[in-house]
Design an enzyme around this catalytic site. Structure first.
Site, short mmCIF file in Angstrom:
data_model
loop_
_atom_site.label_atom_id
_atom_site.label_comp_id
_atom_site.label_asym_id
_atom_site.label_seq_id
_atom_site.Cartn_x
_atom_site.Cartn_y
_atom_site.Cartn_z
N TYR A 1 0.77 -1.33 0.00
CA TYR A 1 -0.08 -0.17 -0.01
C TYR A 1 0.87 1.14 0.20
O TYR A 1 1.99 1.26 0.71
CB TYR A 1 -0.92 0.07 1.13
CG TYR A 1 -1.55 1.44 1.40
CD1 TYR A 1 -3.02 1.48 0.98
CD2 TYR A 1 -1.10 2.46 2.11
CE1 TYR A 1 -3.74 2.47 1.25
CE2 TYR A 1 -1.72 3.55 2.26
CZ TYR A 1 -3.25 3.67 1.75
OH TYR A 1 -3.69 4.92 1.93
N GLU B 1 -3.56 7.68 -3.83
CA GLU B 1 -3.88 6.43 -2.86
C GLU B 1 -3.41 5.27 -4.05
O GLU B 1 -4.47 5.04 -4.75
CB GLU B 1 -4.88 6.20 -2.04
CG GLU B 1 -4.75 5.10 -1.28
CD GLU B 1 -6.17 4.92 -0.51
OE1 GLU B 1 -6.01 4.49 0.80
OE2 GLU B 1 -7.29 4.93 -1.04
#
Length: 432
Positions: A153, A241
């Site tokens: 991530y 993101e």
């Protein structure tokens, strides 16, 4: 620097997760209708990233089954992924009214792509996040399918506490990052970036190490991180993101899926991006509100909320619920207010047949309460308001505003504070 800050980052994400959980518990309707003010389809976000040198899967966009077939043939990929393009999440488990199950399909045969596209394009796809009847699919993305050997991530966001951009990463990707922050906070890494100096090579490399990239992949990941930061700055993003930010068995670092949030205040210099805004899936009332610089989100209650600021909107919805009522929407007036906007806001609110009362909750900092009051009285007179109206005003020029309302002769119920306003609004509906 990143490791000592991991606890701080984890605390921030845990706090966000807990607040989100509380809001979802209080407002079940809110979680079903997530909104971003600028809505981009997946293929549009991927194109922006590719244009800035970020590695994404090769893809084409098609608006007919024949175009999808040609795209699949042009890719010359070992395996192809076909994705219906709608803004709602949960596409993979969605159902089309053509009978096809799933808005995401893998195949090695271009002919199968054509057959699947015939059952997608022009049909409605229903997921957990769409209206009951689903959303019409107008385009599909035909992309090269890549195997993912490991998922991480990575995100860059503006952090007020740091007065600038911050990188947040975790070697545990492909899952809900808020959950990781709660269960494994030591796996969250945070690194502040000096917005004047920009991202340093050692910062990007350290983040790549923290994400678990090894050997040649470490430098490759660091290069992608720097490109993502440049993208973040150049498009005036508030958040980029990437989840998953992964690696393939062939040794390639790829941004497989991304969410980009933009600064609305930068629209004047990001006209090309904002021109992509896809409003086709919005409710008509949302598009009508946008014409007057109003932001509208529909809920399923019967008390309309007219406020200035998203935070105040959520607080208003919250206190209505705590007093036994249900918000029908919230309509955000924003900062630069004109009487005409107030009039249009009331026109939108009264057009909703679910609305049985209206609660106005304005905190006038930038907003002049007298302008609000004049707009309210004009709207009540011209629209012949037939539902109870409770008004709570506080801040700039509030005494003049209260005078305007009291001398109007209109059946307007004034409130001393937000608690008082909520109780009066809920009671007005209960009397019916």
């Amino acid at each position: 620097m990143a490791a000592p800050l991991a606890g701080q980052a984890g605390a921030v994400l845990r706090d966000l997760a807990l607040r989100s959980a509380r809001l979802r518990a209080r407002f079940p309707a809110v979680q079903l209708t997530p909104r971003r003010w600028l809505n981009l389809q997946e293929y549009q976000s991927k194109k922006i990233m590719a244009d800035h040198g970020v590695t994404v899967q090769r893809f084409f966009v098609a608006d007919s089954a024949n175009d999808a077939l040609e795209a699949a043939q042009r890719l010359k990929a070992k395996e192809i992924v076909l994705k219906a393009q709608i803004l709602a999440g949960g596409r993979g488990k969605g159902i089309f009214n053509s009978g096809l199950k799933g808005g995401v399909h893998l195949t090695k045969d271009p002919k199968t792509v054509e057959q699947l596209a015939k059952q997608m394009i022009g049909y409605n796809l229903s997921t957990k996040q769409t209206p009951k009847d689903g959303v019409t699919v107008k385009k599909v993305m035909v992309a090269e399918a890549l195997d993912i050997s490991r998922e991480t991530y990575f995100a860059i966001l503006m952090d007020r506490a740091c007065n600038g951009p911050v990188m947040v990463g975790s070697p545990q990707g492909g899952v809900d990052i808020e959950e990781v922050a709660v269960t494994s906070p030591e796996l969250i890494f945070k690194e502040e970036i000096d917005i004047f100096e920009g991202i340093k090579d050692h910062q990007a490399l350290q983040m790549a190490k923290n994400l678990g990239f090894q050997g040649p992949l470490q430098q490759q990941a660091a290069d992608q991180i720097k490109k993502l930061y440049n993208l973040f700055l150049e498009i005036d993003a508030t958040q980029v993101e990437v989840n998953p930010f992964g690696e393939t068995p062939e040794g390639q670092v790829v941004c497989f899926d991304a969410k980009i949030n933009f600064d609305d205040n930068a629209e004047f210099r990001q006209r090309e991006i904002f021109a992509m805004d896809d409003k086709s899936e919005n409710e008509p009332i949302e598009n009508e509100a946008a014409k007057y610089d109003l932001k509208y989100i529909g809920l399923d209650g019967n008390i309309a909320c007219f406020v200035n600021g998203a935070g105040l909107a959520m607080a208003t919805c919250d206190i209505i619920s705590l007093n036994g009522g249900k918000p029908a929407n919230f309509l955000d007036l924003g900062g630069g207010v004109k009487e005409a906007q107030v009039y249009q806001a009331f026109k939108l609110l009264t057009a909703d047949p679910k609305v049985e009362a209206i609660l106005v909750n304005i905190f006038g900092g930038i907003v002049n309460c007298a302008i609000i009051a004049n707009g309210i009285t004009k709207a009540c007179q011209e629209l012949e308001l037939k539902v109870p109206l409770v008004v709570r005003l506080e801040g700039t020029n509030v005494q003049e505003a209260q005078r305007i309302l009291s001398e109007s002769g209109l059946p307007i119920t004034s409130a001393n504070d937000l608690e008082d306003a909520a109780k009066k609004a809920v009671a007005s509906v209960a009397k019916k």
